[in-house]
Design a protein around this motif. Structure first.
Motif, short mmCIF file in Angstrom:
data_model
loop_
_atom_site.label_atom_id
_atom_site.label_comp_id
_atom_site.label_asym_id
_atom_site.label_seq_id
_atom_site.Cartn_x
_atom_site.Cartn_y
_atom_site.Cartn_z
N CYS A 22 55.39 34.13 -6.73
CA CYS A 22 55.00 33.85 -5.35
C CYS A 22 55.49 32.44 -5.04
N ALA A 23 56.59 32.36 -4.31
CA ALA A 23 57.13 31.06 -3.91
C ALA A 23 56.40 30.58 -2.67
N THR A 24 55.80 29.40 -2.76
CA THR A 24 55.00 28.88 -1.65
C THR A 24 55.69 27.69 -1.00
N CYS A 95 50.76 38.19 -2.69
CA CYS A 95 50.06 36.93 -2.92
C CYS A 95 49.57 36.41 -1.56
N ALA A 96 48.49 35.65 -1.62
CA ALA A 96 47.88 35.15 -0.41
C ALA A 96 47.30 33.78 -0.68
N SER A 105 37.98 38.33 -2.78
CA SER A 105 37.91 39.07 -1.52
C SER A 105 39.15 38.83 -0.67
N PRO A 106 39.89 39.88 -0.33
CA PRO A 106 41.08 39.68 0.50
C PRO A 106 40.75 39.15 1.90
N ASN A 111 46.76 33.62 4.81
CA ASN A 111 48.21 33.85 4.92
C ASN A 111 48.67 34.71 3.76
N TRP A 112 49.55 35.64 4.08
CA TRP A 112 49.99 36.63 3.11
C TRP A 112 51.51 36.70 3.06
#
Length: 122
Positions: A22-24, A95-96, A105-106, A111-112
């Motif tokens: 997951c590149a942020t 990823c979020a 909890s989603p 941001n997703w």
């Protein structure tokens, strides 16, 4: 601009491994939590492995404990190492980022990413 981009999905045989990335960008990772979630058709997103980089809290779902690990690289990338994969692990992985009270909890993530498909099949 906040961005999360997943990669690393694909087809793997049962018992195999994959590492998702997951590149942020666009935010200070030390001020947020990152969670990995899975969605399968007909079901809501399920929390798998989540870490709050503000205080070090971590959540690992019982059904992936001992098989999935969340970690952080030096380049603002968060990884999900998945070992001993099973057919029931098939799904779209997201990823979020957010500041959740309940890590798994989603609904508490803001941001997703776009998701990456993982298929476990022989």
């Amino acid at each position: 601009q906040v961005q999360l981009v997943e990669s690393g999905g694909g087809l793997v045989q049962p018992g195999g491994s994959l590492r998702l990335s997951c590149a942020t960008s666009g935010f200070d990772l030390d001020e947020f939590a990152i969670g990995w979630f899975r969605r399968v058709p007909g079901f809501e997103r399920t929390g798998l492995a989540c870490r709050d980089y503000r205080d070090g809290r971590e959540y690992i779902a019982d059904f992936v404990k001992g098989r999935f690990t969340i970690s952080r690289g030096n380049d603002k990338t968060v990884y999900l190492q998945m070992d001993n994969l099973k057919p029931e692990d098939t799904g779209v992985y997201f990823c979020a980022m957010g500041r959740p009270d309940w890590l798994g909890s989603p609904w508490e993530y803001d941001n997703w990413g776009q998701g990456t498909q993982v298929t476990v099949s022989s």
